[in-house]
Design a protein around this motif. Structure first.
Motif, PDB file in Angstrom:
ATOM      1  N   ARG A  23       2.924  15.452  -2.132  1.00 50.71           N
ATOM      2  CA  ARG A  23       3.000  14.039  -2.442  1.00 50.71           C
ATOM      3  C   ARG A  23       2.067  13.711  -3.597  1.00 50.71           C
ATOM      4  O   ARG A  23       0.915  14.133  -3.603  1.00 50.71           O
ATOM      5  N   PRO A  24       2.546  12.965  -4.623  1.00 44.27           N
ATOM      6  CA  PRO A  24       1.659  12.638  -5.746  1.00 44.27           C
ATOM      7  C   PRO A  24       0.467  11.811  -5.293  1.00 44.27           C
ATOM      8  O   PRO A  24       0.568  10.972  -4.409  1.00 44.27           O
ATOM      9  N   VAL A  25      -0.678  12.072  -5.909  1.00 44.87           N
ATOM     10  CA  VAL A  25      -1.896  11.347  -5.577  1.00 44.87           C
ATOM     11  C   VAL A  25      -1.910  10.035  -6.344  1.00 44.87           C
ATOM     12  O   VAL A  25      -1.790  10.027  -7.570  1.00 44.87           O
ATOM     13  N   PRO A  26      -2.020   8.886  -5.649  1.00 41.66           N
ATOM     14  CA  PRO A  26      -2.046   7.604  -6.361  1.00 41.66           C
ATOM     15  C   PRO A  26      -3.231   7.534  -7.318  1.00 41.66           C
ATOM     16  O   PRO A  26      -4.331   7.992  -7.011  1.00 41.66           O
ATOM     17  N   THR A  27      -2.986   6.966  -8.471  1.00 36.85           N
ATOM     18  CA  THR A  27      -4.048   6.823  -9.472  1.00 36.85           C
ATOM     19  C   THR A  27      -4.219   5.372  -9.902  1.00 36.85           C
ATOM     20  O   THR A  27      -4.930   5.096 -10.844  1.00 36.85           O
ATOM     21  N   GLY A  28      -3.562   4.468  -9.210  1.00 37.79           N
ATOM     22  CA  GLY A  28      -3.606   3.064  -9.579  1.00 37.79           C
ATOM     23  C   GLY A  28      -4.882   2.392  -9.117  1.00 37.79           C
ATOM     24  O   GLY A  28      -5.830   3.036  -8.652  1.00 37.79           O
ATOM     25  N   PRO A  29      -4.926   1.088  -9.204  1.00 39.05           N
ATOM     26  CA  PRO A  29      -6.137   0.333  -8.870  1.00 39.05           C
ATOM     27  C   PRO A  29      -6.524   0.463  -7.404  1.00 39.05           C
ATOM     28  O   PRO A  29      -5.672   0.506  -6.518  1.00 39.05           O
ATOM     29  N   ALA A  30      -7.835   0.529  -7.157  1.00 38.45           N
ATOM     30  CA  ALA A  30      -8.371   0.581  -5.795  1.00 38.45           C
ATOM     31  C   ALA A  30      -8.600  -0.841  -5.301  1.00 38.45           C
ATOM     32  O   ALA A  30      -9.314  -1.615  -5.932  1.00 38.45           O
ATOM     33  N   VAL A  31      -8.000  -1.177  -4.171  1.00 35.91           N
ATOM     34  CA  VAL A  31      -8.077  -2.542  -3.638  1.00 35.91           C
ATOM     35  C   VAL A  31      -8.542  -2.486  -2.191  1.00 35.91           C
ATOM     36  O   VAL A  31      -7.910  -1.836  -1.352  1.00 35.91           O
ATOM     37  N   LEU A  32      -9.627  -3.168  -1.910  1.00 36.70           N
ATOM     38  CA  LEU A  32     -10.152  -3.271  -0.556  1.00 36.70           C
ATOM     39  C   LEU A  32      -9.463  -4.426   0.164  1.00 36.70           C
ATOM     40  O   LEU A  32      -9.419  -5.549  -0.342  1.00 36.70           O
ATOM     41  N   VAL A  33      -8.929  -4.135   1.351  1.00 37.27           N
ATOM     42  CA  VAL A  33      -8.241  -5.144   2.154  1.00 37.27           C
ATOM     43  C   VAL A  33      -8.965  -5.272   3.487  1.00 37.27           C
ATOM     44  O   VAL A  33      -9.019  -4.307   4.262  1.00 37.27           O
TER      45      VAL A  33
ATOM     46  N   SER B  74      -3.368  -4.603  10.456  1.00 36.09           N
ATOM     47  CA  SER B  74      -2.314  -5.339  11.161  1.00 36.09           C
ATOM     48  C   SER B  74      -1.954  -6.588  10.376  1.00 36.09           C
ATOM     49  O   SER B  74      -2.662  -6.990   9.448  1.00 36.09           O
ATOM     50  N   GLY B  75      -0.850  -7.212  10.769  1.00 41.34           N
ATOM     51  CA  GLY B  75      -0.458  -8.488  10.212  1.00 41.34           C
ATOM     52  C   GLY B  75      -0.317  -8.505   8.702  1.00 41.34           C
ATOM     53  O   GLY B  75       0.193  -7.556   8.098  1.00 41.34           O
ATOM     54  N   LEU B  76      -0.760  -9.595   8.087  1.00 44.97           N
ATOM     55  CA  LEU B  76      -0.677  -9.717   6.637  1.00 44.97           C
ATOM     56  C   LEU B  76      -1.431  -8.594   5.951  1.00 44.97           C
ATOM     57  O   LEU B  76      -0.963  -8.044   4.952  1.00 44.97           O
ATOM     58  N   GLY B  77      -2.617  -8.237   6.464  1.00 44.52           N
ATOM     59  CA  GLY B  77      -3.395  -7.183   5.827  1.00 44.52           C
ATOM     60  C   GLY B  77      -2.636  -5.878   5.739  1.00 44.52           C
ATOM     61  O   GLY B  77      -2.647  -5.200   4.702  1.00 44.52           O
ATOM     62  N   ALA B  78      -1.949  -5.496   6.820  1.00 45.54           N
ATOM     63  CA  ALA B  78      -1.169  -4.257   6.808  1.00 45.54           C
ATOM     64  C   ALA B  78      -0.018  -4.355   5.802  1.00 45.54           C
ATOM     65  O   ALA B  78       0.305  -3.371   5.118  1.00 45.54           O
ATOM     66  N   ALA B  79       0.599  -5.531   5.704  1.00 47.10           N
ATOM     67  CA  ALA B  79       1.676  -5.713   4.733  1.00 47.10           C
ATOM     68  C   ALA B  79       1.150  -5.605   3.303  1.00 47.10           C
ATOM     69  O   ALA B  79       1.820  -5.050   2.419  1.00 47.10           O
ATOM     70  N   VAL B  80      -0.062  -6.115   3.065  1.00 45.19           N
ATOM     71  CA  VAL B  80      -0.672  -6.000   1.740  1.00 45.19           C
ATOM     72  C   VAL B  80      -0.991  -4.544   1.426  1.00 45.19           C
ATOM     73  O   VAL B  80      -0.745  -4.066   0.309  1.00 45.19           O
TER      74      VAL B  80
ATOM     75  N   PRO C 106      -1.345 -19.355   3.024  1.00 45.66           N
ATOM     76  CA  PRO C 106      -0.100 -19.014   3.704  1.00 45.66           C
ATOM     77  C   PRO C 106       0.183 -19.939   4.889  1.00 45.66           C
ATOM     78  O   PRO C 106      -0.734 -20.414   5.560  1.00 45.66           O
ATOM     79  N   GLY C 107       1.453 -20.175   5.132  1.00 42.84           N
ATOM     80  CA  GLY C 107       1.859 -20.815   6.366  1.00 42.84           C
ATOM     81  C   GLY C 107       1.927 -19.792   7.486  1.00 42.84           C
ATOM     82  O   GLY C 107       1.501 -18.645   7.341  1.00 42.84           O
ATOM     83  N   GLY C 108       2.453 -20.200   8.630  1.00 47.29           N
ATOM     84  CA  GLY C 108       2.560 -19.289   9.762  1.00 47.29           C
ATOM     85  C   GLY C 108       3.438 -18.089   9.452  1.00 47.29           C
ATOM     86  O   GLY C 108       4.457 -18.219   8.762  1.00 47.29           O
ATOM     87  N   MET C 109       3.048 -16.934   9.955  1.00 44.72           N
ATOM     88  CA  MET C 109       3.782 -15.699   9.698  1.00 44.72           C
ATOM     89  C   MET C 109       4.173 -15.027  11.006  1.00 44.72           C
ATOM     90  O   MET C 109       3.539 -15.227  12.047  1.00 44.72           O
ATOM     91  N   ARG C 110       5.197 -14.196  10.947  1.00 44.20           N
ATOM     92  CA  ARG C 110       5.649 -13.441  12.116  1.00 44.20           C
ATOM     93  C   ARG C 110       4.773 -12.201  12.284  1.00 44.20           C
ATOM     94  O   ARG C 110       5.113 -11.109  11.822  1.00 44.20           O
ATOM     95  N   THR C 111       3.633 -12.389  12.895  1.00 43.80           N
ATOM     96  CA  THR C 111       2.681 -11.304  13.150  1.00 43.80           C
ATOM     97  C   THR C 111       2.173 -11.432  14.584  1.00 43.80           C
ATOM     98  O   THR C 111       2.548 -12.352  15.312  1.00 43.80           O
ATOM     99  N   ALA C 112       1.278 -10.522  14.953  1.00 40.82           N
ATOM    100  CA  ALA C 112       0.693 -10.552  16.302  1.00 40.82           C
ATOM    101  C   ALA C 112      -0.445 -11.566  16.412  1.00 40.82           C
ATOM    102  O   ALA C 112      -1.091 -11.648  17.457  1.00 40.82           O
ATOM    103  N   PHE C 113      -0.683 -12.349  15.372  1.00 40.27           N
ATOM    104  CA  PHE C 113      -1.803 -13.290  15.356  1.00 40.27           C
ATOM    105  C   PHE C 113      -1.763 -14.255  16.533  1.00 40.27           C
ATOM    106  O   PHE C 113      -2.800 -14.665  17.054  1.00 40.27           O
ATOM    107  N   PHE C 114      -0.559 -14.611  16.960  1.00 40.75           N
ATOM    108  CA  PHE C 114      -0.413 -15.612  18.021  1.00 40.75           C
ATOM    109  C   PHE C 114      -0.307 -15.007  19.422  1.00 40.75           C
ATOM    110  O   PHE C 114      -0.270 -15.747  20.407  1.00 40.75           O
TER     111      PHE C 114
ATOM    112  N   ALA D 132       3.924  -9.778  -1.116  1.00 41.07           N
ATOM    113  CA  ALA D 132       4.462  -9.697  -2.475  1.00 41.07           C
ATOM    114  C   ALA D 132       3.786 -10.716  -3.387  1.00 41.07           C
ATOM    115  O   ALA D 132       3.532 -10.434  -4.572  1.00 41.07           O
ATOM    116  N   ALA D 133       3.457 -11.884  -2.835  1.00 40.46           N
ATOM    117  CA  ALA D 133       2.738 -12.887  -3.626  1.00 40.46           C
ATOM    118  C   ALA D 133       1.327 -12.409  -3.943  1.00 40.46           C
ATOM    119  O   ALA D 133       0.809 -12.636  -5.046  1.00 40.46           O
TER     120      ALA D 133
END
Length: 233
Positions: A4-14, A19-25, A174-182, A205-206
């Motif tokens: 698998r190619p090693v990613p070389t793009g920007p490093a982003v701390l989440v 879980s939830g939005l963080g996992a999607a990001v 963000p408005g409410g999302m379909r996650t385990a938050f609730f 995506a935003a």
């Protein structure tokens, strides 16, 4: 030898990237060729650099941010997606519970960004903070969450003014999302089965759009919610 190619793009701390939005990001960043890394109490998907951290301990959050940034060779972005809430009337919630919401949602946001700033200033990177529609609209039984998220809104707007020209800053509402938050809430505080909620992948995506702006351009604020979602404004 292939692999698998090693990613070389920007490093982003989440933060909250397991879980939830963080996992999607995290997924969106990885798909775009970036290098996500995560602070959370639980591990993210396999292969993503991660440190376990209770973000309510803000000094520990700062130390973990610096450790993870050094581990991945610097940071190009931070997304503060971690969040928690325990709804209830002010008189009924234990003080520790109320204060934990504010600590995780607001104080840890500032602590992580504070620790990340030297890395972001070197890379001319970007920050995306995650508020909520309840950061611009107050409702009953949410004094802790509204206090924290209103705080994130004010903090982010001030931070954008402070860092203009050196680090890009975006406020995500963000408005409410379909996650385990609730999931662990009392029934009265859960969205109805037919509630209009966003897919967290659309919100992610935003976030990716904000992180990907060219030098000298920033998306200052984004409101992302389902068309018929009623919590905004």
């Amino acid at each position: 030898m292939t692999g698998r190619p090693v990613p070389t793009g920007p490093a982003v701390l989440v933060t909250g990237g397991s879980s939830g939005l963080g996992a999607a990001v995290v997924e969106a960043i990885a798909r775009a060729g970036g290098r996500p890394c995560v602070l959370d109490r639980r591990p993210p998907v396999d292969g993503v650099p991660y440190l376990s951290c209770d973000l309510a301990d803000t000094r520990a959050a700062e130390a973990a941010t610096r450790q993870l940034a050094d581990q991945v060779g610097g940071l190009d972005g931070v997304v503060t997606a971690a969040g928690t809430d325990t709804p209830g009337r002010l008189a009924d919630l234990p003080a520790e519970t109320w204060e934990r919401v504010v600590a995780v949602d607001l104080l840890a946001t500032a602590a992580v960004i504070r620790a990340a700033l030297p890395y972001l200033e070197r890379s001319r990177g970007r920050v995306v903070t995650v508020a909520s529609t309840l950061g611009v609209k107050a409702v009953s039984d949410a004094t802790a969450y509204c206090a924290a998220k209103f705080g994130v809104v004010g903090f982010t707007r001030a931070l954008a003014a402070e860092l203009a020209g050196s680090v890009g800053v975006t406020l995500l509402v963000p408005g409410g999302m379909r996650t385990a938050f609730f999931d662990e809430r009392d029934e009265q505080y859960r969205p109805a089965p037919d509630a209009a909620l966003s897919d967290p992948r659309n919100v992610a995506a935003a976030v990716l759009f904000a992180l990907g702006q060219p030098p000298g351009c920033s998306v200052r604020e984004l409101v992302v919610c389902a068309d018929e979602e009623s919590s905004y404004p």
